[in-house]
Design a protein around this motif. Structure first.
Motif, short mmCIF file in Angstrom:
data_model
loop_
_atom_site.label_atom_id
_atom_site.label_comp_id
_atom_site.label_asym_id
_atom_site.label_seq_id
_atom_site.Cartn_x
_atom_site.Cartn_y
_atom_site.Cartn_z
N ILE A 157 0.85 -1.20 0.00
CA ILE A 157 0.00 0.00 0.00
C ILE A 157 0.88 1.25 0.00
N ALA A 161 0.76 4.25 -2.75
CA ALA A 161 0.69 5.67 -2.36
C ALA A 161 1.82 6.46 -3.02
N ARG A 234 -9.71 8.94 1.36
CA ARG A 234 -10.16 7.54 1.47
C ARG A 234 -10.96 7.14 0.23
N GLY A 237 -8.70 6.43 -2.40
CA GLY A 237 -8.09 5.13 -2.16
C GLY A 237 -8.94 3.98 -2.68
N ALA A 267 -8.10 1.29 2.12
CA ALA A 267 -8.32 2.64 1.59
C ALA A 267 -7.93 3.70 2.62
N PHE A 270 -4.14 3.90 2.73
CA PHE A 270 -3.71 4.65 1.55
C PHE A 270 -3.90 6.15 1.77
N ALA A 271 -5.05 6.53 2.32
CA ALA A 271 -5.33 7.94 2.57
C ALA A 271 -4.29 8.53 3.52
#
Length: 494
Positions: A157, A161, A234, A237, A267, A270-271
């Motif tokens: 992840i 990103a 999010r 993501g 997600a 990722f955010a």
């Protein structure tokens, strides 16, 4: 609910094994009577093979039972808990491979000792019912174990990103609301609208709602800028990572599957990674840890400089500290409190260490000396007497009276739902050891702005009898001591 094919094989094997044992037949005797090989009977009983119709008929004749009795999915009362488990959503929805478990190994375990495993499953299910454990809570517990197993760090992840940042925010470009809003609209055809809790009071507790049929994201009008930014990140993501099975609300109304819980976590991870860049946070943490003195206000400004809520910032810390600083003995927790009330609810926790620390309790009261609770009391006092509406940061070195374990804890408290007088504290806790003292200069010696406190787990099991913060009698401790005194008295009788 439909039963998975693998589970049908196991159910048939369990039933065959139980019937054979009830009739006092060995595997070789059943094989001889049915005309099948011993190895084939064994494979059936372990749930690895499901026999064809003619072979089932041969087994039924050899056992002296009806064909329909043998193929029915209904098990004996002794094995009912296993049947309930196999018919439930748990085994079909929890991806056991995440934990390095081959599903066939689990099925073989059930087949090897069905009665004992059945009793154990029945016990766990009774415990879950006794404590009113919902499916959502079970899923969240599984997710928390998955995070802890990986030290809450997922390189794949992080790589996604980095790829996103290179493509949309190269260099030192800021990932802000304007960028994410534009991206969601242009790349993923989103419509973004706002709803107000005064016109939609039943949705007041939700931060956002996504309607996939119209690709519309509804945002609560009362969100802070940090909350709104995270929700947009999010949503990005979900789309960028291609996560289709997802919750449609923030927070959960109902979790439909574990996959939803897991995808929401991915997600959210990722955010956090695109909003708080890995390299920048590592560099600035090194500078922060090198300071000889701790400052609550400076740390609060440090969090705000990343445009993140305290909870999101602490979660990002938990991603990077184990991997890049060797600080792995840590845990995170969140408490909610209504201002003016002496009730504190532990609403989120994550432990990257199995050592002592706050955990969910039933019918017990968390120690009121914890900084996570005292900071909420302080915030409520300031709100009610000083018209304070800001955020507090406090740090404490806590030593447990019983175990002697010591932790450095940073806690931040702020209004959570001001219209309901709800406050929240989030805390990051670090086991005090040589690695921590080496990395954090302000702990060697402990900086003056960090308070020192003797704490314990819960009032009901605490031996600090002169504690002014106590809210319940030490009944569990007293019972334990009575039992110990009785045991010693029994020894003397010998």
């Amino acid at each position: 609910m439909p039963v998975h094919t693998d589970h049908i094989r196991l159910l048939f094997g369990l039933k065959l094994r139980q019937l054979r044992l009830d009739k006092g037949l060995s595997v070789s005797e059943l094989a001889q009577a049915s005309g099948l090989s011993i190895s084939y009977i064994t494979e059936i009983e372990k749930g690895r093979k499901y026999p064809k119709t003619d072979k089932i008929a041969a087994i039924a004749r050899a056992m002296g039972v009806e064909y329909d009795t043998l193929v029915s999915l209904k098990l004996s009362k002794k094995l009912e808990p296993i049947s309930d488990l196999l018919s439930s959503r748990f085994l079909t929805e929890i991806p056991l491979e995440l934990f390095g478990i081959d599903p066939s190994d689990l099925l073989e375990l059930l087949a090897e000792a069905p009665a004992k495993v059945s009793a154990m499953i029945s016990t766990f299910m009774d415990i879950g019912r006794s404590y009113n454990m919902s499916v959502e809570r079970l899923y969240m517990a599984v997710l928390r174990s998955y995070q802890e197993m990986h030290d809450n760090y997922f390189e794949e992840i992080e790589a996604e990103a980095d790829s996103f940042l290179t493509r949309y925010a190269a260099g030192s470009a800021v990932v802000d609301e304007a960028l994410l809003t534009s991206l969601l609209r242009s790349e993923y055809n989103y419509r973004i609208e706002v709803f107000d809790r005064t016109t939609h009071p039943d949705l007041a507790a939700l931060r956002s709602v996504f309607r996939p049929e119209s690709s519309t994201l509804y945002l609560n009008a009362h969100l802070s800028s940090e909350q709104r930014l995270f929700i947009l990140a999010r949503e990005t993501g979900f789309q960028y990572l291609g996560l289709k099975n997802r919750p449609l609300t923030y927070a959960y109304v109902e979790a439909e599957s574990f996959e939803q819980i897991l995808n929401n976590y991915k997600a959210s991870y990722f955010a956090g990674a695109i909003l708080i860049r890995r390299e920048e946070l590592i560099r600035r943490l090194q500078e922060l840890f090198a300071r000889p003195q701790w400052s609550n206000d400076a740390f609060l400004a440090f969090i705000h400089s990343f445009g993140a809520t305290p909870e999101r910032f602490f979660y990002r810390l938990s991603n990077l500290l184990p991997r890049y600083f060797g600080i792995s003995q840590l845990f995170f927790y969140r408490f909610n409190n209504t201002a003016g009330q002496n009730v504190f609810s532990l609403t989120k926790e994550m432990h990257l260490t199995r050592q002592q620390g706050p955990k969910g309790m039933v019918d017990e009261h968390h120690c009121r000396r914890w900084i996570a609770l005292t900071i909420l009391q302080e915030l409520a006092f300031l709100q009610q007497n000083k018209n304070f509406n800001g955020t507090l940061c406090r740090a404490q070195v806590s030593t447990y009276a019983d175990s002697g374990q010591t932790y450095f804890i940073v806690s931040v408290a702020h209004p959570h739902q001001p219209h309901q007088h709800q406050n929240m504290s989030v805390s990051m806790c670090f086991a005090m050891n040589d690695t921590l003292r080496e990395k954090m200069r302000f702990l060697n010696p402990v900086s003056p702005e960090i308070s020192l406190r003797i704490v314990n787990e819960a009032c009901e099991r605490c031996g600090i009898f002169d504690c002014r913060e106590r809210v319940a009698a030490p009944v569990i401790l007293q019972k334990r001591r009575q039992t110990e005194a009785m045991r010693k008295a029994l020894e003397r009788l010998k």
